[in-house]
Structure formats: C-alpha cells, structure tokens
Scaffold this motif. Sequence first.
Motif, PDB file in Angstrom:
ATOM      1  N   VAL A  12      15.442  55.527  40.584  1.00 36.42           N
ATOM      2  CA  VAL A  12      14.007  55.712  40.741  1.00 36.42           C
ATOM      3  C   VAL A  12      13.395  55.993  39.380  1.00 36.42           C
ATOM      4  CG1 VAL A  12      14.233  58.183  41.200  1.00 36.42           C
ATOM      5  CG2 VAL A  12      12.264  56.940  42.098  1.00 36.42           C
ATOM      6  N   GLN A  13      12.150  55.629  39.206  1.00 33.92           N
ATOM      7  CA  GLN A  13      11.454  55.918  37.957  1.00 33.92           C
ATOM      8  C   GLN A  13      11.001  57.379  37.920  1.00 33.92           C
ATOM      9  OE1 GLN A  13       8.239  53.034  37.651  1.00 33.92           O
ATOM     10  NE2 GLN A  13       9.502  51.704  36.363  1.00 33.92           N
ATOM     11  N   ALA A  40      25.838  66.435  36.271  1.00 39.87           N
ATOM     12  CA  ALA A  40      25.461  65.388  35.332  1.00 39.87           C
ATOM     13  C   ALA A  40      26.664  65.082  34.436  1.00 39.87           C
ATOM     14  CB  ALA A  40      24.274  65.835  34.497  1.00 39.87           C
ATOM     15  N   PRO A  41      26.688  63.894  33.837  1.00 37.48           N
ATOM     16  CA  PRO A  41      27.817  63.528  32.964  1.00 37.48           C
ATOM     17  C   PRO A  41      28.024  64.543  31.855  1.00 37.48           C
ATOM     18  CG  PRO A  41      26.471  61.623  33.433  1.00 37.48           C
ATOM     19  CD  PRO A  41      25.727  62.799  33.988  1.00 37.48           C
ATOM     20  N   ASN A  83      10.704  65.600  44.432  1.00 37.68           N
ATOM     21  CA  ASN A  83       9.458  64.984  43.983  1.00 37.68           C
ATOM     22  C   ASN A  83       8.626  65.983  43.190  1.00 37.68           C
ATOM     23  OD1 ASN A  83       7.299  63.132  43.808  1.00 37.68           O
ATOM     24  ND2 ASN A  83       6.351  64.000  45.635  1.00 37.68           N
ATOM     25  N   PRO A  84       8.217  65.673  41.958  1.00 36.89           N
ATOM     26  CA  PRO A  84       8.519  64.447  41.234  1.00 36.89           C
ATOM     27  C   PRO A  84       9.851  64.553  40.493  1.00 36.89           C
ATOM     28  CG  PRO A  84       7.042  65.804  39.930  1.00 36.89           C
ATOM     29  CD  PRO A  84       7.278  66.543  41.227  1.00 36.89           C
ATOM     30  N   LEU A  85      10.518  63.451  40.382  1.00 38.88           N
ATOM     31  CA  LEU A  85      11.800  63.420  39.693  1.00 38.88           C
ATOM     32  C   LEU A  85      11.621  63.225  38.195  1.00 38.88           C
ATOM     33  CD1 LEU A  85      13.724  61.404  42.365  1.00 38.88           C
ATOM     34  CD2 LEU A  85      14.531  63.558  41.391  1.00 38.88           C
ATOM     35  N   LYS A  86      12.536  63.816  37.439  1.00 35.05           N
ATOM     36  CA  LYS A  86      12.544  63.717  35.982  1.00 35.05           C
ATOM     37  C   LYS A  86      13.871  63.092  35.540  1.00 35.05           C
ATOM     38  CE  LYS A  86       9.932  68.046  35.489  1.00 35.05           C
ATOM     39  NZ  LYS A  86       9.937  69.400  34.875  1.00 35.05           N
ATOM     40  N   PRO A  87      13.916  62.487  34.372  1.00 40.27           N
ATOM     41  CA  PRO A  87      15.177  61.918  33.885  1.00 40.27           C
ATOM     42  C   PRO A  87      16.316  62.943  33.867  1.00 40.27           C
ATOM     43  CG  PRO A  87      13.369  61.113  32.565  1.00 40.27           C
ATOM     44  CD  PRO A  87      12.790  62.152  33.485  1.00 40.27           C
ATOM     45  N   THR A 109      26.441  61.673  46.046  1.00 38.22           N
ATOM     46  CA  THR A 109      25.551  60.510  46.011  1.00 38.22           C
ATOM     47  C   THR A 109      24.836  60.505  44.657  1.00 38.22           C
ATOM     48  OG1 THR A 109      23.783  59.325  47.195  1.00 38.22           O
ATOM     49  CG2 THR A 109      23.607  61.720  47.139  1.00 38.22           C
ATOM     50  N   GLN A 110      24.817  59.343  44.022  1.00 35.27           N
ATOM     51  CA  GLN A 110      24.270  59.227  42.674  1.00 35.27           C
ATOM     52  C   GLN A 110      22.749  59.138  42.704  1.00 35.27           C
ATOM     53  OE1 GLN A 110      25.918  59.025  39.464  1.00 35.27           O
ATOM     54  NE2 GLN A 110      23.786  59.230  38.762  1.00 35.27           N
ATOM     55  N   VAL A 111      22.113  59.953  41.881  1.00 33.34           N
ATOM     56  CA  VAL A 111      20.672  59.878  41.658  1.00 33.34           C
ATOM     57  C   VAL A 111      20.450  59.570  40.183  1.00 33.34           C
ATOM     58  CG1 VAL A 111      18.496  61.162  41.609  1.00 33.34           C
ATOM     59  CG2 VAL A 111      20.077  61.447  43.531  1.00 33.34           C
ATOM     60  N   THR A 112      19.751  58.486  39.911  1.00 33.62           N
ATOM     61  CA  THR A 112      19.457  58.090  38.534  1.00 33.62           C
ATOM     62  C   THR A 112      17.948  57.959  38.372  1.00 33.62           C
ATOM     63  OG1 THR A 112      21.542  56.876  38.385  1.00 33.62           O
ATOM     64  CG2 THR A 112      19.861  56.400  36.720  1.00 33.62           C
TER      65      THR A 112
END
Length: 115
Positions: A12-13, A40-41, A83-87, A109-112
Amino acid sequence: QVRLVESGGGLVQAGGSLTLSCVASGIIFSSVTMAWYRQAPGKQRELVAVITSGGTTNYADSVKGRFTISRDNAKNTVYLQMNPLKPEDTAVYYCHTNKWYTDYWGQGTQVTVSS
C-alpha cells in the motif's frame, strides 16, 4: 491445538490503509488476551497492540492514533485496522496469544508501505 491464521497484508502507498485479521482456533477465544506484533528486517519483534478479554486496549507509542485493535468473539477473530500507514510500518505482522504459559504465533502477514 492452538492455531492462529493471519490475513490482510499487502502493498500500500503511504497514507493508505489496511485491515489485518487473525482467526484463532483451539482456545476459548473470549477468555484470552490477543495481540499483534511486527518485525521489520534487521529489527527485533515488537508489540504493536493488545486487547484483553474484557476489551481493554493498549498500543505502542509509534502507532497510537493510527491503528485500532478490535475483536469479534463470535468469529474468534482479532483485527488490526491501520490508517494512515507510513513507510516505517513495513514489517511482517504476527498475531499472538498465550495459553497455559505457552506463547502461540501465527505465520505472519507481510505489510509493505511505499513512500
């Protein structure tokens, strides 16, 4: 046997939204605390949000005001609305519970979130 199955991740953006779901089995769902963690990685797994059997919620400072955890005991499901998502929210998100002093995790579950 306790089983947690997450779904709802994706790409998602920044500024967008996602809702994660976790269906639990093998436990008396209404009586347990449920939580969402993320990893996170290159970073340690961290607590994102928790909801008790009574519905009390708590959030990591980094997501307060943006994420909402909820549960539907009739469906044995816990949700995480984001919401809202950030990087910086990019991570694998895991559902968690504890039964008889044993931790149980979903597969993740991956969220990008793209900038």
